[in-house]
Design an enzyme around this catalytic site. Structure first.
Site, short mmCIF file in Angstrom:
data_model
loop_
_atom_site.label_atom_id
_atom_site.label_comp_id
_atom_site.label_asym_id
_atom_site.label_seq_id
_atom_site.Cartn_x
_atom_site.Cartn_y
_atom_site.Cartn_z
N HIS A 191 0.83 -1.21 0.00
CA HIS A 191 0.00 0.00 0.00
C HIS A 191 0.86 1.26 0.00
O HIS A 191 0.45 2.30 -0.50
CB HIS A 191 -0.95 -0.03 1.20
CG HIS A 191 -2.08 -0.97 1.00
ND1 HIS A 191 -2.64 -1.73 1.98
CD2 HIS A 191 -2.76 -1.28 -0.13
CE1 HIS A 191 -3.60 -2.46 1.46
NE2 HIS A 191 -3.69 -2.22 0.18
N ARG A 298 -14.62 -1.86 -12.34
CA ARG A 298 -14.40 -3.16 -11.68
C ARG A 298 -15.37 -3.29 -10.51
O ARG A 298 -15.05 -2.90 -9.39
CB ARG A 298 -12.97 -3.25 -11.14
CG ARG A 298 -11.88 -3.39 -12.18
CD ARG A 298 -10.53 -3.48 -11.47
NE ARG A 298 -9.49 -4.02 -12.32
CZ ARG A 298 -8.54 -3.28 -12.90
NH1 ARG A 298 -8.49 -1.99 -12.72
NH2 ARG A 298 -7.60 -3.86 -13.63
N ARG A 334 -18.09 -4.00 -15.80
CA ARG A 334 -17.67 -5.41 -15.85
C ARG A 334 -18.39 -6.17 -14.76
O ARG A 334 -18.43 -5.74 -13.62
CB ARG A 334 -16.17 -5.53 -15.63
CG ARG A 334 -15.77 -7.00 -15.53
CD ARG A 334 -14.31 -7.21 -15.43
NE ARG A 334 -13.79 -6.88 -14.13
CZ ARG A 334 -12.49 -6.91 -13.84
NH1 ARG A 334 -11.62 -7.21 -14.80
NH2 ARG A 334 -12.07 -6.62 -12.65
N GLU A 433 -9.04 -12.21 -22.12
CA GLU A 433 -7.93 -12.29 -21.17
C GLU A 433 -7.48 -13.71 -20.91
O GLU A 433 -6.64 -13.97 -20.06
CB GLU A 433 -8.30 -11.57 -19.87
CG GLU A 433 -9.62 -11.91 -19.27
CD GLU A 433 -9.94 -11.10 -18.00
OE1 GLU A 433 -9.07 -10.38 -17.48
OE2 GLU A 433 -11.07 -11.23 -17.51
N ASN A 456 -3.62 -7.77 -18.24
CA ASN A 456 -3.06 -8.18 -16.95
C ASN A 456 -3.15 -9.70 -16.81
O ASN A 456 -2.20 -10.36 -16.39
CB ASN A 456 -3.82 -7.54 -15.78
CG ASN A 456 -3.79 -6.03 -15.87
OD1 ASN A 456 -2.99 -5.47 -16.59
ND2 ASN A 456 -4.67 -5.37 -15.14
N ASP A 457 -4.31 -10.22 -17.16
CA ASP A 457 -4.48 -11.67 -17.09
C ASP A 457 -3.96 -12.36 -18.35
O ASP A 457 -3.32 -13.40 -18.27
CB ASP A 457 -5.95 -12.02 -16.88
CG ASP A 457 -6.34 -11.89 -15.42
OD1 ASP A 457 -5.56 -12.35 -14.57
OD2 ASP A 457 -7.39 -11.30 -15.13
N ARG A 467 0.81 -13.40 -12.04
CA ARG A 467 0.97 -11.94 -12.01
C ARG A 467 1.24 -11.40 -10.61
O ARG A 467 1.65 -10.26 -10.44
CB ARG A 467 -0.25 -11.25 -12.63
CG ARG A 467 -1.52 -11.37 -11.82
CD ARG A 467 -2.74 -10.94 -12.62
NE ARG A 467 -3.25 -9.64 -12.20
CZ ARG A 467 -4.43 -9.14 -12.56
NH1 ARG A 467 -5.22 -9.83 -13.38
NH2 ARG A 467 -4.83 -7.98 -12.14
N CYS A 504 -8.11 -2.74 -21.56
CA CYS A 504 -8.25 -2.16 -20.22
C CYS A 504 -7.19 -2.67 -19.26
O CYS A 504 -7.18 -2.29 -18.09
CB CYS A 504 -9.65 -2.41 -19.67
SG CYS A 504 -10.03 -4.16 -19.57
C1 PEP Z 1 -6.98 -7.52 -16.88
O1 PEP Z 1 -6.89 -8.71 -16.56
O2 PEP Z 1 -6.22 -6.98 -17.71
C2 PEP Z 1 -8.00 -6.66 -16.27
C3 PEP Z 1 -8.19 -5.43 -16.68
O3 PEP Z 1 -8.70 -7.18 -15.22
P1 PEP Z 1 -8.14 -7.30 -13.73
O4 PEP Z 1 -6.84 -6.57 -13.65
O5 PEP Z 1 -9.20 -6.72 -12.86
O6 PEP Z 1 -8.00 -8.78 -13.60
MG MG Z 2 -8.50 -9.66 -15.52
#
Ligand code: PEP
Ligand code: MG
Length: 576
Positions: A191, A298, A334, A433, A456-457, A467, A504
């Protein structure tokens, strides 16, 4: 001149003198008490908990005003510690049994909790020991009647050096006086690091030897982008970094100047620049930074920090608020993405060995239509008040998309019978993703209204790199040719079926990739609000033709390193 390497926690360059803050140790006497003093000690303890609570709520209010709701919520974890029945009962029962001062007992119980947390393998949970430490120290200060000096006494602009900094210490930093900070321990998702980014203070964490190698008064260069700290630099190094620092300041001014203009290239190719949010309270920041809508809301954060799941009515009110606030700008909601690192006790989710490959997101929703339907009904009802779209996370096959749509249709029918208003043609998108979705994007595109690439995923699944695991963080490479090829094929499949495609994931916020994503044909960039001015600036500084040529060139490269070098060189030319 000594160079230390750490973990880059918040970007930027800063040059200033060091100011070392020591660890705040409490010398707590093991004072015996008489049995008749026990009630008084319990009262003292309760008062300390109440005063700490008040103090944290005050702090939250200030942070919420200065930085935003998301940062203020970090302290919800602290409030939960103060309400932890197990901890409180343990203190009271030991106090009765051992008959020593409550301050001593509390510090012992706290140490035990911290020891348990610090052994947890999960990085995110392990880093919560900092929260325990932070709130524990506040309670002890009240018990011992001590005042906290912290960083309040700073008189000149310095780089703060500490073994570790608590989120409260970070929140108390004034940007005018703290030009950067460096800590011995800590990780990217602590944090403290999150706060530093919001405050826009360059920071390097986990540099191990900072407090042993650096003295107060040493001249320092902190490069928060690269995670480098230079102690007492020679003249030449100092000159190079001073130039770099000036350039960054100048560049930031240029970004702000274009923040309210459209995301349009020099040759009039238009893309949309929208924002990611976790909470409705972030909307003012989206507007201030020039966001043209919301590309990812989110919603799972709405379910967190509470005992029961939100009702349909509560969700409806929240989504309606977002829809109305954003007026004619679109908002992509989402649906619930629980699981992975987002765990909720309300739903009795099992502890899984591989949660990112487990029962998460759409898988959870399809298994719990009761929960899913409440949310879909709330989104549909709110769609009567603005321009809402919805999208499903973690879709891995066309069957899942169809199953989710069957439930959506059910909800529409129900609402129709109940004579509720909603947007019958609400657009329904799919997050891409999971590699199986990326590879079958041509099939999904025939049944979806839009795509949003969740890098991200997608990166973690495509490269088999968790990750959230710092040990394999070096392999988590958005510039890997496999990732770029996947993105290209997703965009091509979407366009071949005449649907638009956004991104995103964090990759969309990374200025290094803007040119190539633009050139690959991405239609919408959804970013953290703070990154919007910079990404707009880059898009407005180039031509689509050049971006397309850069994308073709990048796709011909065979290593991550080559890709990175190529794109960093291009970025430098753009920002010159
Ligand atoms: C992603 O996976 O890129 C995404 C935007 O969703 P989150 O980071 O919430 O898993
Ligand atoms: Mg994701």
């Amino acid at each position: 001149m000594i160079k230390l390497k750490g973990i880059p926690a918040a970007p930027g360059i800063s040059i200033a003198k060091a100011y070392k803050v020591g660890k705040e140790e409490f010398d707590i006497p093991q004072e015996a008490i008489r049995p008749d003093e026990i009630p008084l000690q319990i009262q003292l303890f309760e008062e300390a908990l109440i005063s700490t609570r008040k103090e944290i709520i005050e702090l939250q209010k200030r942070i919420s005003k200065d930085m935003g709701q998301e940062e203020a919520q970090i302290f919800d974890a602290h409030l939960l510690v103060l309400e932890d029945r197990m901890l409180i009962e343990e203190v009271i029962s030991r106090l009765k049994k051992e008959q020593v001062s409550v301050a001593f007992i509390f510090s012992e119980v706290l140490k035990k909790y911290i020891a348990v947390f610090s052994k947890i393998e999960d990085e995110y949970l392990r880093e919560r020991t900092a929260d325990l430490n932070d709130v524990g120290k506040r309670v002890l200060r009240h018990l011992l009647g001590k005042e906290h000096k912290g960083l309040k006494d700073l008189k000149e602009r310095v780089v703060v050096i500490a073994h570790d900094l608590s989120p409260s210490d970070t929140a108390a930093m004034h940007k005018q006086l703290v030009s950067a900070f460096v800590t011995d321990i800590g990780g990217k998702t602590s944090h403290t690091a999150i706060m530093a980014k919001s405050l826009e203070i360059p920071a390097v964490v986990g540099s191990v030897e900072a407090t042993t190698k650096i003295k107060t008064g040493d001249m320092l260069i902190v490069d928060g982008t690269m995670g480098v700290v230079i102690i007492n630099p020679d003249e030449e190094t100092l000159r190079v970094y001073q130039e770099e620092e000036q350039k960054l300041i100048g560049v930031a001014e240029r970004f702000v100047a274009v923040k309210d203009l459209p995301g349009e290239t020099k040759d009039k190719h238009l893309v949309k620049i929208v924002a990611n949010i976790e909470l409705p309270e972030e909307i003012p920041s989206v507007k201030v930074h020039g966001g043209e809508g919301i590309g990812l809301y989110r919603t799972e954060f709405f379910y967190m920090n509470r005992k029961d799941a939100p009702t349909e009515e509560e969700q409806f009110q929240a989504y309606k608020f977002v829809a109305e606030e954003m007026k004619e700008s679109s908002v992509v909601i989402r649906t619930l993405d629980l699981g992975g690192d987002k765990y909720l006790s309300q739903f009795e989710m099992p502890k899984e060995i591989q949660p990112f490959l487990g029962w998460r997101a759409i898988r959870f929703c399809l298994a719990r239509p009761d929960v899913f339907k409440l949310q879909l009904r709330a989104i549909l009802r709110a769609s009567a008040y603005g321009k809402l779209r919805l999208m499903y996370p973690m879709i891995s096959s066309i069957e899942e998309l169809r199953q989710a749509n069957v439930i959506l249709e059910d909800c529409k029918q129900e609402l129709g019978h109940e004579r509720m208003k909603f947007d019958e043609d609400i657009e329904v998108g799919v997050m891409i993703e999971v590699p199986s979705a990326a590879i079958t994007a041509d099939l999904l595109a025939q049944e979806a209204d839009f795509f949003s690439i969740g890098t991200n995923d997608l990166i973690q699944y495509a490269l088999a790199v968790d990750r959230a695991n710092e040990k394999v963080a070096y392999l988590y490479e958005p510039a890997h040719p496999a990732v770029l090829r996947m993105i290209k094929s997703i965009i091509d499949a979407a366009h071949a079926h005449k649907i638009w495609v956004g991104m995103c994931g964090e990759m969309a916020s990374d200025e290094v990739f803007t040119l190539v994503l633009l050139g690959l044909g991405l239609d919408e960039f959804s970013l953290s609000a703070l990154a919007i001015p910079q990404i707009k600036y880059i898009i407005r500084s180039v031509t689509f033709e050049d971006a397309q040529a850069a994308a073709v060139q990048v796709l011909s490269l065979s290593t991550t390193k080559e890709v990175e070098t190529f794109m960093r060189t291009k970025l430098k030319e753009i920002l010159k």
